[in-house]
Design an enzyme around this catalytic site. Structure first.
Site, PDB file in Angstrom:
ATOM      1  N   ASP A   1       0.825  -1.216   0.000  1.00 42.94           N
ATOM      2  CA  ASP A   1       0.000   0.000   0.000  1.00 42.94           C
ATOM      3  C   ASP A   1       0.850   1.253   0.000  1.00 42.94           C
ATOM      4  OD1 ASP A   1       1.084  -0.187   2.510  1.00 42.94           O
ATOM      5  OD2 ASP A   1      -0.810   0.019   3.614  1.00 42.94           O
ATOM      6  N   GLN A   2       2.069   1.161  -0.511  1.00 42.09           N
ATOM      7  CA  GLN A   2       2.983   2.316  -0.542  1.00 42.09           C
ATOM      8  C   GLN A   2       3.158   2.813  -1.978  1.00 42.09           C
ATOM      9  OE1 GLN A   2       6.543   0.765   1.313  1.00 42.09           O
ATOM     10  NE2 GLN A   2       5.894   1.482   3.335  1.00 42.09           N
TER      11      GLN A   2
END
Length: 212
Positions: A205-206
């Protein structure tokens, strides 16, 4: 382009090509010759002694050559005809089997070359893009960062975006929903950035944005 025969290349090139070019983009239903090229599967020979008046007139307008004969073969890729390759002779001539066989051999090499180029492009795209979001991946980010660091006359900002509670979203709503959320997040980041900015998915989720 569907419904059209598009001239990709010719040699030698014609001098004083009309604009628009009568041979540049031609609907398949323009005359019987172009109709025959659509979905062509076997060698096809054209001679001025045949019923090819409409085609001969088109060639005359495009090149000033009153009569031509031509042998063409299909370019077949994945069982579909994607184009034709042909030899044109000013004036009339016959074409024997050996000549059309040679033309078919050349066409086969052209298709193999095109297939190899497409495969290499797919591999490169897979190597530098995230499979889920289609954004540049970590490898592409590192290359772009190094490239920008070498430009000493310009500055670049770096934004690291880590989504909060993404694991909880995955657990509660499922991975399919989580994947959709990441895809939408990537799309919104890309739309929000300028034309010279760079957006990549680092991992999970980066996301990383290079601005400037």
């Amino acid at each position: 382009i569907r419904g059209l025969s598009v001239l990709v290349s010719e040699w030698p090139r014609r001098q004083d090509v009309p604009d628009p070019d009568p041979l540049g983009e031609v609907p398949f239903d323009a005359d019987p010759v172009f109709a025959a090229t659509r979905g062509l599967r076997e060698p096809f020979v054209i001679r001025p002694t045949q019923n090819t008046d409409a085609y001969q007139e088109r060639v005359d307008k495009a090149s000033g050559v009153a009569e031509v004969s031509m042998a063409m073969v299909p370019l077949i890729h994945d069982h579909a005809t994607v184009g034709v390759l042909g030899f044109v002779k000013f004036g009339d001539r016959s074409w024997d089997t050996a000549e059309t066989n040679a033309l078919q051999a050349v066409a086969s090499l052209v298709v193999q070359l095109q297939s190899r180029i497409e495969a290499e492009e797919r591999l490169r795209d897979q190597a530098f893009h995230d499979e889920l979001t289609s954004l540049p991946n970590r490898r592409a980010l590192l290359e772009e960062t190094e490239r920008r660091l070498r430009r000493r006359d310009e500055s670049t900002g770096l934004l690291l975006i880590d989504l909060d509670r993404f694991k909880a979203l995955n657990n509660w709503l499922g991975h399919h929903t989580g994947d959709g959320f990441l895809v939408e997040m990537g799309r919104r980041l890309r739309d929000a950035m300028g034309v010279h900015d760079f957006v990549a998915r680092l991992a999970g989720d980066q996301f990383v944005c290079l601005v400037g």
